[in-house]
Design a protein around this motif. Structure first.
Motif, PDB file in Angstrom:
ATOM      1  N   GLN A   1       0.816  -1.209   0.000  1.00  0.00           N
ATOM      2  CA  GLN A   1       0.000   0.000   0.000  1.00  0.00           C
ATOM      3  C   GLN A   1       0.851   1.260   0.000  1.00  0.00           C
ATOM      4  N   PHE A   2       1.929   1.285   0.760  1.00  0.00           N
ATOM      5  CA  PHE A   2       2.814   2.444   0.726  1.00  0.00           C
ATOM      6  C   PHE A   2       3.464   2.584  -0.648  1.00  0.00           C
ATOM      7  N   GLY A   3       3.900   1.453  -1.186  1.00  0.00           N
ATOM      8  CA  GLY A   3       4.521   1.493  -2.508  1.00  0.00           C
ATOM      9  C   GLY A   3       3.562   1.967  -3.582  1.00  0.00           C
ATOM     10  N   ALA A   4       2.305   1.501  -3.513  1.00  0.00           N
ATOM     11  CA  ALA A   4       1.302   1.910  -4.500  1.00  0.00           C
ATOM     12  C   ALA A   4       1.011   3.400  -4.402  1.00  0.00           C
TER      13      ALA A   4
ATOM     14  N   LEU B   1       1.792  13.309 -10.244  1.00  0.00           N
ATOM     15  CA  LEU B   1       2.382  14.625 -10.100  1.00  0.00           C
ATOM     16  C   LEU B   1       3.235  14.986 -11.319  1.00  0.00           C
ATOM     17  N   SER B   2       3.986  14.009 -11.823  1.00  0.00           N
ATOM     18  CA  SER B   2       4.788  14.246 -13.032  1.00  0.00           C
ATOM     19  C   SER B   2       3.900  14.556 -14.222  1.00  0.00           C
ATOM     20  N   TYR B   3       2.791  13.836 -14.337  1.00  0.00           N
ATOM     21  CA  TYR B   3       1.860  14.064 -15.439  1.00  0.00           C
ATOM     22  C   TYR B   3       1.226  15.445 -15.325  1.00  0.00           C
ATOM     23  N   ARG B   4       0.947  15.864 -14.122  1.00  0.00           N
ATOM     24  CA  ARG B   4       0.347  17.174 -13.898  1.00  0.00           C
ATOM     25  C   ARG B   4       1.343  18.272 -14.227  1.00  0.00           C
TER      26      ARG B   4
ATOM     27  N   PHE C   1      -6.267  12.713  -2.032  1.00  0.00           N
ATOM     28  CA  PHE C   1      -5.899  11.397  -1.511  1.00  0.00           C
ATOM     29  C   PHE C   1      -6.958  10.351  -1.861  1.00  0.00           C
ATOM     30  N   THR C   2      -8.213  10.779  -1.953  1.00  0.00           N
ATOM     31  CA  THR C   2      -9.283   9.865  -2.367  1.00  0.00           C
ATOM     32  C   THR C   2      -9.013   9.316  -3.755  1.00  0.00           C
TER      33      THR C   2
ATOM     34  N   LYS D   1      -1.875   9.028   3.875  1.00  0.00           N
ATOM     35  CA  LYS D   1      -2.250  10.410   3.541  1.00  0.00           C
ATOM     36  C   LYS D   1      -1.109  11.365   3.859  1.00  0.00           C
ATOM     37  N   LEU D   2      -0.382  11.100   4.941  1.00  0.00           N
ATOM     38  CA  LEU D   2       0.781  11.920   5.284  1.00  0.00           C
ATOM     39  C   LEU D   2       1.845  11.818   4.194  1.00  0.00           C
ATOM     40  N   ILE D   3       2.087  10.605   3.711  1.00  0.00           N
ATOM     41  CA  ILE D   3       3.051  10.417   2.618  1.00  0.00           C
ATOM     42  C   ILE D   3       2.599  11.184   1.380  1.00  0.00           C
ATOM     43  N   PHE D   4       1.298  11.100   1.087  1.00  0.00           N
ATOM     44  CA  PHE D   4       0.740  11.827  -0.052  1.00  0.00           C
ATOM     45  C   PHE D   4       0.962  13.334   0.113  1.00  0.00           C
ATOM     46  N   ASN D   5       0.739  13.862   1.311  1.00  0.00           N
ATOM     47  CA  ASN D   5       0.916  15.293   1.555  1.00  0.00           C
ATOM     48  C   ASN D   5       2.383  15.715   1.457  1.00  0.00           C
TER      49      ASN D   5
END
Length: 283
Positions: free
Chosen positions: A30-33, A42-45, A71-72, A152-156
């Protein structure tokens, strides 16, 4: 009580490495995904493709109109990977419901004989194994729920604040098809799912003890017991037309019948299982 707790500790100790392995696999997958999908998104954006109004080629969840990430969205698009350890955990626990008994009979030195001669009531063996299964189930569910804020913290940390949208915990849970089954947001649904699951474990335990008590013919008895128990638990929900508006009974009446059936199957399973363990199974 002290001997019962020692039996519970023993059962937990026998499964701890498998449990730790499942939790580690869940964390890695899950962390890897989350990291992989977020960095790619983010790169695509940042490449400017979003500015032209195009969506990500590997996204199954519509992003916000301003092109920000949420995050959703990450949970929705990584569920095919995150569901792998969830399904694996369910499969391992289902197998261990049987193995927690049969490993004592077929393991080295037939460990069940040592359990049966312990200076304690044999029903403690039954309840210790049941308690251990419940500990494993709720440990994995709690661990899965605890991973969401960390993810979510990793995402942020990866996505700048001006490129992300806020998301709520219920939305994050329901973005993954498997999580609402493990973590129902409604209390009634939670009690229904896990109540039926616990009763099913009790019925299986009793079926195993029936098979162990009567051996070959016990297989038939055990299958019949599981079949009858399943019918009693399922019939009020589907046979009486719970979702049918034209049914003769009101939904509250059907739920009352289901509750009586659940309590009946639970009581019979515990009584019969403990009686077989105490009176029928001998060293």
């Amino acid at each position: 009580m002290n001997r019962y707790l020692k039996l519970v500790h023993m059962e937990v100790d026998r499964f701890k490495y498998i449990l730790a392995g499942i939790m580690s696999l869940t964390l890695i997958c899950q962390f890897g995904a989350v990291i992989w999908w977020t960095k790619n998104a983010l790169s695509y954006r940042e490449s400017g493709a979003w500015s032209n109004g195009s969506s990500m080629p590997y996204s199954s969840y519509n992003s916000s109109h301003n092109g920000n990430l949420s995050f959703t969205e990450v949970i929705s698009n990584t569920q095919s990977i995150s569901m792998i350890p969830i399904l694996l955990s369910i499969g391992v626990l289902v197998i261990y419901v049987f193995l927690i008994w049969y490993r004592d009979w077929f393991g080295r030195n037939t460990f069940i004989y040592r359990l049966l001669i312990l200076p304690t009531a044999r029903r403690h063996i039954y309840f210790a194994k049941l308690t251990a299964i419940l500990i494993f189930i709720f440990t994995l569910v709690t661990f899965q729920l605890a991973l969401l804020p960390v993810e979510k913290l990793i995402f942020n940390l990866i996505v700048p604040s001006d490129m992300r949208d806020f998301s709520y915990l219920p939305h994050n849970i329901y973005a993954n098809r498997a999580l609402p089954l493990l973590i129902p947001w409604n209390l009634d649904t939670f009690l229904l799912y896990y109540g039926l699951g616990i009763i099913a474990v009790m019925a299986i335990f009793t079926a195993i003890l029936i098979e162990r008590s009567y051996r070959r013919v016990g297989i038939i008895y055990a299958i019949l017991y599981i079949g009858i128990s399943s019918f009693l638990l399922i019939f009020p929900l589907f046979g009486l037309g719970l979702n049918d508006l034209n049914t003769y009974l009101y939904p509250n009446e059907i739920f009352a019948i289901e509750l009586v059936m659940c309590l009946g199957v639970m009581a019979i399973s515990v009584w019969l299982g403990c009686r077989l363990l105490s009176k029928k199974i001998s060293v």
